[in-house]
Design a protein around this motif. Structure first.
Motif, PDB file in Angstrom:
ATOM      1  N   ILE A 184      12.939  -9.411  37.212  1.00 53.44           N
ATOM      2  CA  ILE A 184      11.495  -9.492  36.954  1.00 53.44           C
ATOM      3  C   ILE A 184      11.124  -8.229  36.193  1.00 53.44           C
ATOM      4  O   ILE A 184      11.345  -7.109  36.681  1.00 53.44           O
ATOM      5  N   GLY A 185      10.541  -8.390  35.005  1.00 55.70           N
ATOM      6  CA  GLY A 185      10.109  -7.223  34.237  1.00 55.70           C
ATOM      7  C   GLY A 185      10.927  -7.024  32.978  1.00 55.70           C
ATOM      8  O   GLY A 185      12.163  -7.021  33.012  1.00 55.70           O
ATOM      9  N   THR A 186      10.222  -6.859  31.874  1.00 51.91           N
ATOM     10  CA  THR A 186      10.884  -6.700  30.571  1.00 51.91           C
ATOM     11  C   THR A 186      10.307  -5.518  29.799  1.00 51.91           C
ATOM     12  O   THR A 186      10.107  -5.576  28.594  1.00 51.91           O
ATOM     13  N   GLY A 187      10.021  -4.421  30.531  1.00 47.41           N
ATOM     14  CA  GLY A 187       9.678  -3.157  29.877  1.00 47.41           C
ATOM     15  C   GLY A 187      10.989  -2.431  29.536  1.00 47.41           C
ATOM     16  O   GLY A 187      12.057  -3.050  29.476  1.00 47.41           O
ATOM     17  N   SER A 188      10.922  -1.113  29.361  1.00 44.78           N
ATOM     18  CA  SER A 188      12.116  -0.348  28.976  1.00 44.78           C
ATOM     19  C   SER A 188      13.287  -0.589  29.935  1.00 44.78           C
ATOM     20  O   SER A 188      14.424  -0.790  29.497  1.00 44.78           O
ATOM     21  N   SER A 189      13.006  -0.569  31.238  1.00 44.72           N
ATOM     22  CA  SER A 189      14.100  -0.704  32.213  1.00 44.72           C
ATOM     23  C   SER A 189      14.719  -2.089  32.146  1.00 44.72           C
ATOM     24  O   SER A 189      15.949  -2.227  32.123  1.00 44.72           O
ATOM     25  N   GLY A 190      13.873  -3.124  32.138  1.00 47.84           N
ATOM     26  CA  GLY A 190      14.386  -4.495  32.081  1.00 47.84           C
ATOM     27  C   GLY A 190      15.191  -4.726  30.816  1.00 47.84           C
ATOM     28  O   GLY A 190      16.293  -5.301  30.854  1.00 47.84           O
ATOM     29  N   GLN A 208       9.905 -13.172  32.382  1.00 48.77           N
ATOM     30  CA  GLN A 208       9.114 -12.350  31.456  1.00 48.77           C
ATOM     31  C   GLN A 208       7.624 -12.725  31.530  1.00 48.77           C
ATOM     32  O   GLN A 208       7.271 -13.876  31.326  1.00 48.77           O
ATOM     33  N   ARG A 209       6.810 -11.719  31.851  1.00 49.14           N
ATOM     34  CA  ARG A 209       5.366 -11.960  31.822  1.00 49.14           C
ATOM     35  C   ARG A 209       4.776 -11.496  30.500  1.00 49.14           C
ATOM     36  O   ARG A 209       3.923 -12.154  29.924  1.00 49.14           O
ATOM     37  N   THR A 210       5.260 -10.346  30.044  1.00 48.19           N
ATOM     38  CA  THR A 210       4.809  -9.807  28.757  1.00 48.19           C
ATOM     39  C   THR A 210       6.031  -9.443  27.932  1.00 48.19           C
ATOM     40  O   THR A 210       6.876  -8.686  28.404  1.00 48.19           O
ATOM     41  N   ALA A 211       6.105  -9.979  26.720  1.00 52.19           N
ATOM     42  CA  ALA A 211       7.196  -9.566  25.831  1.00 52.19           C
ATOM     43  C   ALA A 211       6.827  -8.205  25.239  1.00 52.19           C
ATOM     44  O   ALA A 211       5.702  -8.008  24.781  1.00 52.19           O
ATOM     45  N   LYS A 328       1.626  -0.396  23.862  1.00 50.80           N
ATOM     46  CA  LYS A 328       2.451  -0.208  25.060  1.00 50.80           C
ATOM     47  C   LYS A 328       3.660   0.573  24.584  1.00 50.80           C
ATOM     48  O   LYS A 328       3.954   0.586  23.388  1.00 50.80           O
ATOM     49  N   ARG A 329       4.408   1.150  25.504  1.00 52.74           N
ATOM     50  CA  ARG A 329       5.541   1.960  25.081  1.00 52.74           C
ATOM     51  C   ARG A 329       6.543   1.108  24.292  1.00 52.74           C
ATOM     52  O   ARG A 329       6.944   0.030  24.735  1.00 52.74           O
ATOM     53  N   LEU A 330       6.911   1.614  23.131  1.00 45.99           N
ATOM     54  CA  LEU A 330       7.907   0.926  22.311  1.00 45.99           C
ATOM     55  C   LEU A 330       9.265   1.051  23.008  1.00 45.99           C
ATOM     56  O   LEU A 330       9.649   2.130  23.428  1.00 45.99           O
ATOM     57  N   THR A 378      14.056  -5.982  40.465  1.00 43.71           N
ATOM     58  CA  THR A 378      12.682  -5.742  40.021  1.00 43.71           C
ATOM     59  C   THR A 378      12.705  -4.553  39.055  1.00 43.71           C
ATOM     60  O   THR A 378      13.037  -3.428  39.449  1.00 43.71           O
ATOM     61  N   ALA A 379      12.396  -4.858  37.796  1.00 45.59           N
ATOM     62  CA  ALA A 379      12.293  -3.800  36.769  1.00 45.59           C
ATOM     63  C   ALA A 379      10.799  -3.680  36.479  1.00 45.59           C
ATOM     64  O   ALA A 379      10.356  -3.805  35.338  1.00 45.59           O
ATOM     65  N   THR A 380      10.039  -3.471  37.552  1.00 51.14           N
ATOM     66  CA  THR A 380       8.582  -3.601  37.479  1.00 51.14           C
ATOM     67  C   THR A 380       7.850  -2.265  37.379  1.00 51.14           C
ATOM     68  O   THR A 380       6.637  -2.214  37.590  1.00 51.14           O
ATOM     69  N   GLY A 381       8.568  -1.223  37.047  1.00 50.46           N
ATOM     70  CA  GLY A 381       7.913   0.026  36.683  1.00 50.46           C
ATOM     71  C   GLY A 381       7.479   0.895  37.847  1.00 50.46           C
ATOM     72  O   GLY A 381       8.004   0.801  38.959  1.00 50.46           O
ATOM     73  N   PHE A 382       6.500   1.730  37.554  1.00 48.65           N
ATOM     74  CA  PHE A 382       6.143   2.825  38.462  1.00 48.65           C
ATOM     75  C   PHE A 382       4.626   2.949  38.607  1.00 48.65           C
ATOM     76  O   PHE A 382       3.883   2.565  37.707  1.00 48.65           O
ATOM     77  N   SER A 493      -1.333  -1.309  29.856  1.00 56.21           N
ATOM     78  CA  SER A 493      -0.058  -0.674  30.192  1.00 56.21           C
ATOM     79  C   SER A 493      -0.216   0.273  31.372  1.00 56.21           C
ATOM     80  O   SER A 493      -1.330   0.528  31.839  1.00 56.21           O
ATOM     81  N   TRP A 494       0.925   0.822  31.775  1.00 54.64           N
ATOM     82  CA  TRP A 494       0.855   1.825  32.848  1.00 54.64           C
ATOM     83  C   TRP A 494       0.218   3.122  32.367  1.00 54.64           C
ATOM     84  O   TRP A 494      -0.191   3.946  33.167  1.00 54.64           O
ATOM     85  N   TYR A 495       0.102   3.299  31.037  1.00 57.05           N
ATOM     86  CA  TYR A 495      -0.605   4.479  30.517  1.00 57.05           C
ATOM     87  C   TYR A 495      -2.060   4.504  31.010  1.00 57.05           C
ATOM     88  O   TYR A 495      -2.665   5.551  31.137  1.00 57.05           O
TER      89      TYR A 495
HETATM   90  P1  NA7 Z   1       7.145  -0.975  32.785  1.00 56.62           P
HETATM   91  O1  NA7 Z   1       7.178  -0.574  31.378  1.00 56.62           O
HETATM   92  O2  NA7 Z   1       5.907  -0.724  33.586  1.00 56.62           O
HETATM   93  O3  NA7 Z   1       7.507  -2.531  32.830  1.00 56.62           O
HETATM   94  C1  NA7 Z   1       7.335  -3.284  34.008  1.00 56.62           C
HETATM   95  C2  NA7 Z   1       7.581  -4.730  33.705  1.00 56.62           C
HETATM   96  O4  NA7 Z   1       7.454  -5.491  34.923  1.00 56.62           O
HETATM   97  C3  NA7 Z   1       6.582  -5.321  32.735  1.00 56.62           C
HETATM   98  O5  NA7 Z   1       7.249  -6.219  31.903  1.00 56.62           O
HETATM   99  C4  NA7 Z   1       5.621  -6.070  33.679  1.00 56.62           C
HETATM  100  O6  NA7 Z   1       4.925  -7.103  33.059  1.00 56.62           O
HETATM  101  C5  NA7 Z   1       6.594  -6.589  34.695  1.00 56.62           C
HETATM  102  N1  NA7 Z   1       5.961  -7.026  35.941  1.00 56.62           N
HETATM  103  C6  NA7 Z   1       5.340  -6.268  36.864  1.00 56.62           C
HETATM  104  N2  NA7 Z   1       4.895  -7.041  37.877  1.00 56.62           N
HETATM  105  C7  NA7 Z   1       5.234  -8.311  37.572  1.00 56.62           C
HETATM  106  C8  NA7 Z   1       5.049  -9.565  38.216  1.00 56.62           C
HETATM  107  N3  NA7 Z   1       4.402  -9.668  39.392  1.00 56.62           N
HETATM  108  N4  NA7 Z   1       5.517 -10.684  37.618  1.00 56.62           N
HETATM  109  C9  NA7 Z   1       6.171 -10.582  36.437  1.00 56.62           C
HETATM  110  N5  NA7 Z   1       6.378  -9.426  35.776  1.00 56.62           N
HETATM  111  C10 NA7 Z   1       5.916  -8.311  36.346  1.00 56.62           C
HETATM  112  O7  NA7 Z   1       8.331  -0.307  33.625  1.00 56.62           O
HETATM  113  P2  NA7 Z   1       9.765   0.176  33.138  1.00 56.62           P
HETATM  114  O8  NA7 Z   1      10.495   0.638  34.339  1.00 56.62           O
HETATM  115  O9  NA7 Z   1      10.413  -0.840  32.298  1.00 56.62           O
HETATM  116  O10 NA7 Z   1       9.466   1.386  32.195  1.00 56.62           O
HETATM  117  C11 NA7 Z   1       8.624   2.460  32.606  1.00 56.62           C
HETATM  118  C12 NA7 Z   1       8.911   3.683  31.802  1.00 56.62           C
HETATM  119  O11 NA7 Z   1      10.054   4.341  32.339  1.00 56.62           O
HETATM  120  C13 NA7 Z   1       9.260   3.466  30.370  1.00 56.62           C
HETATM  121  O12 NA7 Z   1       8.177   3.297  29.554  1.00 56.62           O
HETATM  122  C14 NA7 Z   1      10.060   4.689  30.031  1.00 56.62           C
HETATM  123  O13 NA7 Z   1       9.206   5.752  29.726  1.00 56.62           O
HETATM  124  C15 NA7 Z   1      10.759   5.012  31.308  1.00 56.62           C
HETATM  125  P3  NA7 Z   1       3.449  -6.808  32.415  1.00 56.62           P
HETATM  126  O14 NA7 Z   1       3.721  -5.968  31.191  1.00 56.62           O
HETATM  127  O15 NA7 Z   1       2.679  -6.048  33.449  1.00 56.62           O
HETATM  128  O16 NA7 Z   1       2.909  -8.149  32.150  1.00 56.62           O
END
Ligand code: NA7
Length: 535
Positions: A184-190, A208-211, A328-330, A378-382, A493-495
């Motif tokens: 779950i999650g397609t940011g940098s970590s995913g 993927q929720r957000t590409a 959002k972060r590239l 879960t690659a769902t960030g911080f 974004s998380w910013y």
């Molecule tokens: P990010 O960039 O916060 O990405 C988290 C991903 O998790 C993002 O794609 C989110 O989608 C997804 N997400 C979070 N919750 C859900 C749920 N409930 N369902 C589906 N998808 C979800 O975290 P990263 O660890 O990848 O990167 C963080 C920073 O660490 C990075 O920028 C570098 O500086 C190092 P969303 O975009 O919210 O739709």
């Protein structure tokens, strides 16, 4: 065995990552009694915990390192353009051993409370191991992206298989071979993890929720001659980054992307795509401020995705939509898009059909679709920037808590200090360039500034330094004014805290540029720390 922290300190440092280790070294050199408390059982901070397959820095290795000790610069040799997590962790350990830093750290211990005693002008510190100590100053080196954010999905904690967050990957690793793995999650970590997980898993499902926009990293082994040349002129090389807006060596375009002939634009984009790395972000002056300009880069990336990904429906899902390029972060990718051409990888778009719950070993979507898994990543960030600070019961003057003081978002002077919390300093946190810069440049600058300030206080018989409300209001406004015209305000974004339910929607970073920010900080120091009340 756990080292008991001293009962009385000039300075307590919270966290043993890049920031904490340099703070410890510098304060020791200045002759202060200083100690680090670290929650983990070893040092490295985020680079200790983010040990998921594929974890890598998105700043080049020759820039993402300390510069304060030329012996260390000369002794260490980076091997790859973008360093992988194991190499960064080896580097951190090398530095710690070289400077004998472990002797100043208590591991396996979390600071649970920091209570300011205004009469004694010191912080009363409590840990989860029952330690009680006092420290005149506290340096928060607790990280920016160090509090993992779990998705609020019903039943996820009871997932019947193996559950692992990329930001706190199990030390013993995760058995993936031949198994049904979901991410779950397609940011940098995913994006970093997916290609590696796909190689090992029997089947990989990417939710993927957000590409995100991803650019090739074009990672490669470094040419020893190139590394030797940089080492020979490292301080000069580094000095350019110290005064660069992003703390790097990136070329910053002065033209508008809207004024350039389409063929020339295409040629520039192709060149940057082939070179790899995030330089495209600064190729034209208006990518940060003009949606139409940013769209040119966004369209270019989408074309590349459509060329790489063989299944047209999957390619369309992977094309970012609904937010401007760069807001959002590239993400830097290595084999991410090509991974979707593998037979064992499936992309599930959960934007329109969201995940509603986890039931047993299945991820269940709103439509009722069930995805049975053995491993759920879960690659769902911080909970970025404020998360690590709010995890501690920080009470300042009059017992006011930090979450109370920052109920509407972080309010700081220079990102370093906040009114009502004397003698408390945050390294590279909210209100400073922080994660929108080369962190190692920002960390060194902050640690040097903060430790110089502490030293200034000792030299001048000062025991209490508190940010003035006027200076704080001015700086908070400045942070807002610089961010307001940028496209960052348009990316959820998380910013801006958008990934944490209930978090105030405020852009938390200073976008005025690393070089300019350094000048502002230096001027404050030259003016005998104007903006602080010193007693
Ligand atoms: P990010 O960039 O916060 O990405 C988290 C991903 O998790 C993002 O794609 C989110 O989608 C997804 N997400 C979070 N919750 C859900 C749920 N409930 N369902 C589906 N998808 C979800 O975290 P990263 O660890 O990848 O990167 C963080 C920073 O660490 C990075 O920028 C570098 O500086 C190092 P969303 O975009 O919210 O739709």
């Amino acid at each position: 065995m756990r080292a008991t922290p001293p009962a009385e300190l000039d300075v307590l440092v919270v966290g043993a990552g890049f920031s904490g280790l340099y703070s410890l070294h510098r304060l020791r050199t200045l002759g202060r009694t200083v100690h680090v408390i670290e929650g983990d059982d070893d040092l490295g901070g985020v680079w200790y915990r983010n040990r998921y397959p594929g974890a890598r820095c998105d700043i080049e290795s020759v820039d993402y390192c300390y510069s304060f000790d030329d012996t260390i610069v000369q002794e260490w040799t980076w091997t790859e353009r973008y360093p992988a997590q194991p190499e960064i962790l080896r580097y951190i350990n090398f530095v710690a051993d070289r400077l004998d830093l472990r002797s100043g750290i208590t591991f396996d211990t979390r600071v649970t409370a920091l209570h300011w005693d205004d009469e004694a002008a010191l912080w009363r510190v409590t840990t989860d191991q029952g330690d009680r100590l006092v420290a005149r100053h506290v340096v928060m080196a607790s990280g920016q992206l160090s509090t993992p954010q779990l998705p609020a999905i019903e039943g996820i904690a009871d997932f019947a298989g193996t559950l692992a967050h990329t930001g706190d990957w199990p030390r013993e690793g995760v058995e993936l071979t031949g198994r049904r793995v979901g991410v779950i999650g397609t940011g940098s970590s995913g994006v970093q993890a997916v290609p590696q997980l796909a190689k090992q898993a029997g089947h990989l499902t990417v939710f993927q929720r957000t590409a995100h926009y991803a650019i090739p990293a074009r990672n490669r082994e470094l040419d020893p001659a190139y590394v030797a040349d940089l080492k020979a002129r490292f301080q000069e090389y580094r000095d350019i980054a110290r005064h660069h807006p992003g703390g790097t060596h990136r070329h910053i375009g002065t033209e508008s992307a809207l004024d350039v002939d389409p063929a020339a634009l295409e040629e520039t984009f192709h060149g940057l795509w082939e070179r790899g790395g995030p330089d495209i972000l600064a190729a034209y002056r208006d990518f940060r401020t003009d949606e139409k300009a940013a769209e040119k880069a966004g369209d270019f990336v989408k074309q590349r995705i459509r060329e790489i990904v063989e299944d047209p429906a999957t390619a369309e899902k992977l094309c970012p939509r609904g937010y401007p390029f760069g807001s959002k972060r590239l993400v830097l990718e290595i084999d991410y898009y090509t991974t979707f051409n593998r037979d064992n990888v499936e992309l599930v778009d959960v934007a329109d059909d969201p995940i509603t719950r986890v039931e047993g070993n299945a991820v269940v979507l709103a439509s009722g679709a069930r995805h049975e898994l053995d491993v759920l990543v879960t690659a769902t960030g911080f909970d970025a920037l404020t998360g690590p600070l709010f995890a501690i019961d920080v009470r300042g003057v009059g017992g006011r808590t930090l979450p109370e003081a920052w109920a509407d978002g972080p309010r700081t002077f220079l990102g370093i200090g906040t009114h009502g919390f004397p003698n408390l300093y945050v390294v590279a946190g909210a209100g400073s360039p922080s994660v929108l810069s080369n962190m190692l440049i920002s960390i060194e600058q902050h640690v040097e500034w903060i430790t110089d300030f502490i030293e200034y206080q000792y030299k001048n018989g000062i025991t209490r330094a508190e940010v003035d409300t006027e200076a704080q209001d001015r700086w908070t406004q400045e942070v807002y004014d610089v961010a307001e015209p940028t496209l960052f305000m348009k990316g959820n974004s998380w910013y801006v805290g958008a990934n944490v339910p209930g978090k105030p929607r405020v852009f938390m970073l200073y976008l005025g540029g690393v070089g300019h920010y350094r000048d502002v900080c230096d001027q404050v120091a030259a003016d005998d720390y104007a903006g602080f009340t010193l007693n």
